[in-house]
Write a protein that holds these residues in place. Structure first.
Motif, PDB file in Angstrom:
ATOM      1  N   ALA A  19      38.671  44.610  41.020  1.00  0.00           N
ATOM      2  CA  ALA A  19      38.840  45.734  41.949  1.00  0.00           C
ATOM      3  C   ALA A  19      39.699  45.333  43.147  1.00  0.00           C
ATOM      4  O   ALA A  19      40.522  46.119  43.623  1.00  0.00           O
ATOM      5  N   VAL A  20      39.534  44.113  43.637  1.00  0.00           N
ATOM      6  CA  VAL A  20      40.338  43.621  44.760  1.00  0.00           C
ATOM      7  C   VAL A  20      41.803  43.530  44.355  1.00  0.00           C
ATOM      8  O   VAL A  20      42.688  44.016  45.065  1.00  0.00           O
ATOM      9  N   VAL A  21      42.066  42.927  43.214  1.00  0.00           N
ATOM     10  CA  VAL A  21      43.445  42.787  42.738  1.00  0.00           C
ATOM     11  C   VAL A  21      44.074  44.165  42.544  1.00  0.00           C
ATOM     12  O   VAL A  21      45.220  44.401  42.950  1.00  0.00           O
ATOM     13  N   GLU A  22      43.330  45.087  41.959  1.00  0.00           N
ATOM     14  CA  GLU A  22      43.857  46.439  41.748  1.00  0.00           C
ATOM     15  C   GLU A  22      44.139  47.153  43.066  1.00  0.00           C
ATOM     16  O   GLU A  22      45.159  47.832  43.210  1.00  0.00           O
ATOM     17  N   ALA A  23      43.248  47.002  44.056  1.00  0.00           N
ATOM     18  CA  ALA A  23      43.434  47.662  45.354  1.00  0.00           C
ATOM     19  C   ALA A  23      44.655  47.110  46.086  1.00  0.00           C
ATOM     20  O   ALA A  23      45.452  47.869  46.647  1.00  0.00           O
ATOM     21  N   VAL A  24      44.803  45.793  46.084  1.00  0.00           N
ATOM     22  CA  VAL A  24      45.950  45.183  46.764  1.00  0.00           C
ATOM     23  C   VAL A  24      47.245  45.531  46.036  1.00  0.00           C
ATOM     24  O   VAL A  24      48.249  45.864  46.670  1.00  0.00           O
ATOM     25  N   GLU A  41      49.944  35.512  46.996  1.00  0.00           N
ATOM     26  CA  GLU A  41      49.018  34.398  46.861  1.00  0.00           C
ATOM     27  C   GLU A  41      47.994  34.686  45.768  1.00  0.00           C
ATOM     28  O   GLU A  41      47.688  35.830  45.465  1.00  0.00           O
ATOM     29  N   SER A  42      47.476  33.631  45.195  1.00  0.00           N
ATOM     30  CA  SER A  42      46.436  33.754  44.185  1.00  0.00           C
ATOM     31  C   SER A  42      45.126  34.164  44.857  1.00  0.00           C
ATOM     32  O   SER A  42      44.828  33.736  45.978  1.00  0.00           O
ATOM     33  N   LEU A  43      44.338  34.984  44.174  1.00  0.00           N
ATOM     34  CA  LEU A  43      43.031  35.365  44.717  1.00  0.00           C
ATOM     35  C   LEU A  43      42.177  34.132  44.987  1.00  0.00           C
ATOM     36  O   LEU A  43      41.405  34.090  45.940  1.00  0.00           O
ATOM     37  N   TYR A  44      42.353  33.086  44.181  1.00  0.00           N
ATOM     38  CA  TYR A  44      41.597  31.845  44.353  1.00  0.00           C
ATOM     39  C   TYR A  44      41.834  31.192  45.709  1.00  0.00           C
ATOM     40  O   TYR A  44      41.007  30.408  46.162  1.00  0.00           O
ATOM     41  N   THR A  45      42.954  31.466  46.364  1.00  0.00           N
ATOM     42  CA  THR A  45      43.201  30.877  47.679  1.00  0.00           C
ATOM     43  C   THR A  45      42.339  31.523  48.754  1.00  0.00           C
ATOM     44  O   THR A  45      42.148  30.951  49.817  1.00  0.00           O
ATOM     45  N   ALA A  46      41.830  32.715  48.466  1.00  0.00           N
ATOM     46  CA  ALA A  46      41.033  33.448  49.450  1.00  0.00           C
ATOM     47  C   ALA A  46      39.535  33.388  49.170  1.00  0.00           C
ATOM     48  O   ALA A  46      38.723  33.329  50.091  1.00  0.00           O
ATOM     49  N   SER A  71      33.701  40.158  53.450  1.00  0.00           N
ATOM     50  CA  SER A  71      35.064  40.376  53.942  1.00  0.00           C
ATOM     51  C   SER A  71      35.820  39.059  53.899  1.00  0.00           C
ATOM     52  O   SER A  71      35.245  37.995  54.144  1.00  0.00           O
ATOM     53  N   PHE A  72      37.104  39.145  53.580  1.00  0.00           N
ATOM     54  CA  PHE A  72      37.964  37.960  53.570  1.00  0.00           C
ATOM     55  C   PHE A  72      39.416  38.415  53.667  1.00  0.00           C
ATOM     56  O   PHE A  72      39.726  39.587  53.475  1.00  0.00           O
ATOM     57  N   ARG A  73      40.311  37.480  53.995  1.00  0.00           N
ATOM     58  CA  ARG A  73      41.750  37.764  54.077  1.00  0.00           C
ATOM     59  C   ARG A  73      42.388  37.431  52.735  1.00  0.00           C
ATOM     60  O   ARG A  73      42.110  36.393  52.142  1.00  0.00           O
ATOM     61  N   TYR A  74      43.233  38.354  52.277  1.00  0.00           N
ATOM     62  CA  TYR A  74      43.952  38.133  51.028  1.00  0.00           C
ATOM     63  C   TYR A  74      45.248  38.935  51.080  1.00  0.00           C
ATOM     64  O   TYR A  74      45.233  40.140  51.335  1.00  0.00           O
ATOM     65  N   CYS A  75      46.358  38.268  50.858  1.00  0.00           N
ATOM     66  CA  CYS A  75      47.685  38.903  50.852  1.00  0.00           C
ATOM     67  C   CYS A  75      47.919  39.738  52.117  1.00  0.00           C
ATOM     68  O   CYS A  75      48.382  40.881  52.050  1.00  0.00           O
ATOM     69  N   ASP A  76      47.567  39.181  53.252  1.00  0.00           N
ATOM     70  CA  ASP A  76      47.753  39.821  54.560  1.00  0.00           C
ATOM     71  C   ASP A  76      46.892  41.063  54.771  1.00  0.00           C
ATOM     72  O   ASP A  76      47.159  41.865  55.664  1.00  0.00           O
ATOM     73  N   TYR A  77      45.866  41.251  53.964  1.00  0.00           N
ATOM     74  CA  TYR A  77      44.916  42.345  54.154  1.00  0.00           C
ATOM     75  C   TYR A  77      43.549  41.761  54.483  1.00  0.00           C
ATOM     76  O   TYR A  77      43.206  40.674  54.026  1.00  0.00           O
ATOM     77  N   ARG A  78      42.801  42.508  55.258  1.00  0.00           N
ATOM     78  CA  ARG A  78      41.383  42.186  55.420  1.00  0.00           C
ATOM     79  C   ARG A  78      40.682  43.007  54.347  1.00  0.00           C
ATOM     80  O   ARG A  78      40.650  44.233  54.413  1.00  0.00           O
ATOM     81  N   VAL A  79      40.152  42.329  53.358  1.00  0.00           N
ATOM     82  CA  VAL A  79      39.482  42.959  52.227  1.00  0.00           C
ATOM     83  C   VAL A  79      37.989  42.989  52.517  1.00  0.00           C
ATOM     84  O   VAL A  79      37.403  41.974  52.893  1.00  0.00           O
ATOM     85  N   THR A  80      37.381  44.136  52.354  1.00  0.00           N
ATOM     86  CA  THR A  80      35.932  44.258  52.516  1.00  0.00           C
ATOM     87  C   THR A  80      35.370  44.916  51.270  1.00  0.00           C
ATOM     88  O   THR A  80      35.896  45.922  50.788  1.00  0.00           O
ATOM     89  N   ILE A  81      34.304  44.321  50.752  1.00  0.00           N
ATOM     90  CA  ILE A  81      33.573  44.895  49.636  1.00  0.00           C
ATOM     91  C   ILE A  81      32.195  45.227  50.175  1.00  0.00           C
ATOM     92  O   ILE A  81      31.483  44.346  50.659  1.00  0.00           O
ATOM     93  N   ASP A  82      31.830  46.510  50.117  1.00  0.00           N
ATOM     94  CA  ASP A  82      30.545  46.912  50.693  1.00  0.00           C
ATOM     95  C   ASP A  82      29.419  46.759  49.670  1.00  0.00           C
ATOM     96  O   ASP A  82      29.639  46.338  48.534  1.00  0.00           O
ATOM     97  N   ARG A  83      28.232  47.107  50.084  1.00  0.00           N
ATOM     98  CA  ARG A  83      27.041  46.890  49.254  1.00  0.00           C
ATOM     99  C   ARG A  83      27.053  47.685  47.960  1.00  0.00           C
ATOM    100  O   ARG A  83      26.324  47.387  47.032  1.00  0.00           O
TER     101      ARG A  83
END
Length: 90
Positions: A19-24, A41-46, A71-83
């Motif tokens: 879902a993160v990869v698809e959203a970015v 960047e690879s998701l593994y870096t984040a 929450s974490f930084r990935y590809c210059d985005y702040r990614v948040t996955i909620d509950r």
């Protein structure tokens, strides 16, 4: 995510890593398979994708695991996955 899996199980649960990869990819205007080094960047870096998926995976009895937010930084985005497993980008 299981090797060879598309990240969606028979119950319709989508792995958060997918879902993160698809959203970015959507935000960048590219296909998910194009979201790779060296341009991205690879998701593994984040984050560890397998650990992320396990954190939100349904319990062995099939009930959801609600109650966390990541929450974490990935590809210059702040990614948040909620509950609920919803991915948002800032």
């Amino acid at each position: 995510m299981n090797p060879g899996s598309d990240g969606t199980d028979e119950a319709g649960w989508t792995a958060p890593s997918l879902a993160v990869v698809e959203a970015v990819a959507d935000a960048e205007g590219v296909q998910p398979e194009d979201l790779c080094p060296p341009e991205y960047e690879s998701l593994y870096t984040a984050v560890d994708p397998e650990a992320l998926d396990k954190l939100f995976a349904p319990k062995a009895v099939g009930t959801p695991r609600f109650g966390c937010k990541v929450s974490f930084r990935y590809c210059d985005y702040r990614v948040t996955i909620d509950r609920h497993g919803t991915v948002s980008l800032e």
